[in-house]
Design a protein around this motif. Structure first.
Motif, PDB file in Angstrom:
ATOM      1  N   VAL A 193       0.817  -1.210   0.000  1.00  0.00           N
ATOM      2  CA  VAL A 193       0.000   0.000   0.000  1.00  0.00           C
ATOM      3  C   VAL A 193       0.858   1.271   0.000  1.00  0.00           C
ATOM      4  CG1 VAL A 193      -1.692   1.308   1.355  1.00  0.00           C
ATOM      5  CG2 VAL A 193      -1.923  -1.172   1.128  1.00  0.00           C
ATOM      6  N   LEU A 194       2.032   1.194   0.620  1.00  0.00           N
ATOM      7  CA  LEU A 194       2.902   2.366   0.734  1.00  0.00           C
ATOM      8  C   LEU A 194       3.895   2.485  -0.421  1.00  0.00           C
ATOM      9  CD1 LEU A 194       3.670   2.269   4.557  1.00  0.00           C
ATOM     10  CD2 LEU A 194       2.161   3.861   3.348  1.00  0.00           C
ATOM     11  N   LYS A 195       3.870   1.558  -1.346  1.00  0.00           N
ATOM     12  CA  LYS A 195       4.828   1.594  -2.458  1.00  0.00           C
ATOM     13  C   LYS A 195       4.713   2.876  -3.286  1.00  0.00           C
ATOM     14  CE  LYS A 195       6.358  -1.041  -6.503  1.00  0.00           C
ATOM     15  NZ  LYS A 195       6.121  -2.265  -7.329  1.00  0.00           N
ATOM     16  N   PRO A 196       3.508   3.364  -3.651  1.00  0.00           N
ATOM     17  CA  PRO A 196       3.430   4.615  -4.420  1.00  0.00           C
ATOM     18  C   PRO A 196       3.984   5.817  -3.651  1.00  0.00           C
ATOM     19  CG  PRO A 196       1.368   3.393  -4.584  1.00  0.00           C
ATOM     20  CD  PRO A 196       2.175   2.727  -3.509  1.00  0.00           C
ATOM     21  N   LEU A 197       3.765   5.871  -2.341  1.00  0.00           N
ATOM     22  CA  LEU A 197       4.298   6.967  -1.536  1.00  0.00           C
ATOM     23  C   LEU A 197       5.824   6.952  -1.561  1.00  0.00           C
ATOM     24  CD1 LEU A 197       3.234   9.248   0.397  1.00  0.00           C
ATOM     25  CD2 LEU A 197       3.744   7.678   2.262  1.00  0.00           C
ATOM     26  N   ALA A 198       6.399   5.756  -1.414  1.00  0.00           N
ATOM     27  CA  ALA A 198       7.856   5.636  -1.454  1.00  0.00           C
ATOM     28  C   ALA A 198       8.399   6.014  -2.828  1.00  0.00           C
ATOM     29  CB  ALA A 198       8.268   4.212  -1.089  1.00  0.00           C
ATOM     30  N   ALA A 199       7.726   5.596  -3.883  1.00  0.00           N
ATOM     31  CA  ALA A 199       8.179   5.915  -5.236  1.00  0.00           C
ATOM     32  C   ALA A 199       8.170   7.415  -5.479  1.00  0.00           C
ATOM     33  CB  ALA A 199       7.295   5.201  -6.260  1.00  0.00           C
ATOM     34  N   ALA A 200       7.191   8.111  -4.901  1.00  0.00           N
ATOM     35  CA  ALA A 200       7.087   9.560  -5.099  1.00  0.00           C
ATOM     36  C   ALA A 200       8.143  10.326  -4.309  1.00  0.00           C
ATOM     37  CB  ALA A 200       5.695  10.032  -4.701  1.00  0.00           C
ATOM     38  N   TRP A 201       8.541   9.800  -3.152  1.00  0.00           N
ATOM     39  CA  TRP A 201       9.400  10.551  -2.240  1.00  0.00           C
ATOM     40  C   TRP A 201      10.861  10.123  -2.236  1.00  0.00           C
ATOM     41  CZ3 TRP A 201       8.700  14.598   1.303  1.00  0.00           C
ATOM     42  CH2 TRP A 201       7.424  15.172   1.287  1.00  0.00           C
TER      43      TRP A 201
END
Length: 243
Positions: free
Chosen positions: A133-141
């Motif tokens: 679930v947190l993969k997109p947040l990590a990819a963005a940051w």
């Protein structure tokens, strides 16, 4: 959803001191049934204010349902995100047990299991499990392993609420500090721009000035901050939240 006090080793870690919850206060997801972190503050409930009748503010914390994207507010402050395979984990160190209580409830409201453990110097580490679930947040940051805000980063009320819950400190009579990650120098400038765009232009304090942090000063800006973040969670000590 359970709240665990286990560290990476799988061994039980002592949580912040607990005290019994009132019988009339049912346990919330992500919270120990027997109690909660204690530092002399009131018992925590759902991570939301008690001002439901207040007019909603556009982009304010009350204007939308909680989403995982809101967790960018923790990354604006001292939060960290790391990747492992196709998953990611979010963590943040806080300086008071009431913050643990509030953040665990906020994470649970977004469907994320959380754990905590002592981090020394009366601090606590709060973190999620590794999850896709947190993969997109990590990819963005993340640029490699370096934390950087995405180009279109902006601060909403819910993002500010999480940042404040993790690292906001009042400075009476008319200032508020929003603390930053000590090793996140590449983030400080863009975060300041985002604060200004939200009507919260602040002064950057360096490590030698009590920071790193942005100081929000003036009654008008503090009123704006209070509008955006909504009412204090019930675990919050008196005068620890902008009003």
């Amino acid at each position: 959803m359970s709240l665990s006090g286990l560290g990476d080793t799988g061994k039980a870690q002592p949580p912040p001191a607990l005290f019994p919850a009132p019988e009339s206060d049912p346990p919330t997801p992500g919270r120990r049934r027997g109690g909660a972190p204690q530092d002399g503050s009131p018992q925590n409930g759902p991570a939301q204010g008690d001002d439901a009748g207040r007019q909603l503010v556009f982009f304010g914390a009350d204007a939308a349902e909680p989403t995982v994207a809101d967790l960018a507010g923790l990354l604006a402050g001292p939060g960290e995100v790391v990747r492992m395979g196709g998953t990611a984990r979010l963590s943040v160190q806080v300086d008071a047990a009431w913050r643990v209580h509030v953040l665990v409830a906020e994470l649970a409201s977004r469907g994320l299991a959380a754990s905590w453990e002592p981090a020394g110097d009366e601090r606590h580490a709060v973190r999620t499990s590794y999850t896709r679930v947190l993969k997109p947040l990590a990819a963005a940051w993340l640029d490699g392993t370096t934390k950087r805000p995405p180009a279109a980063f902006h601060l909403t009320g819910r993002r500010l609420r999480l940042w404040l819950a993790a690292a906001g400190t009042p400075e009476p009579p008319d200032s508020f500090l929003l603390r930053l990650g000590a090793d996140d120098r590449d983030c400080w400038g863009p975060i300041g721009v985002a604060l200004g765009a939200a009507g919260l232009a602040g002064t950057l304090l360096g490590p030698g000035e009590g920071g790193p942090a942005y100081r929000i000063t003036g009654r008008r800006r503090l009123a704006r901050l209070a509008e955006l973040v909504g009412g204090p969670p019930r675990a919050t000590p008196i005068n620890a939240w902008p009003t």
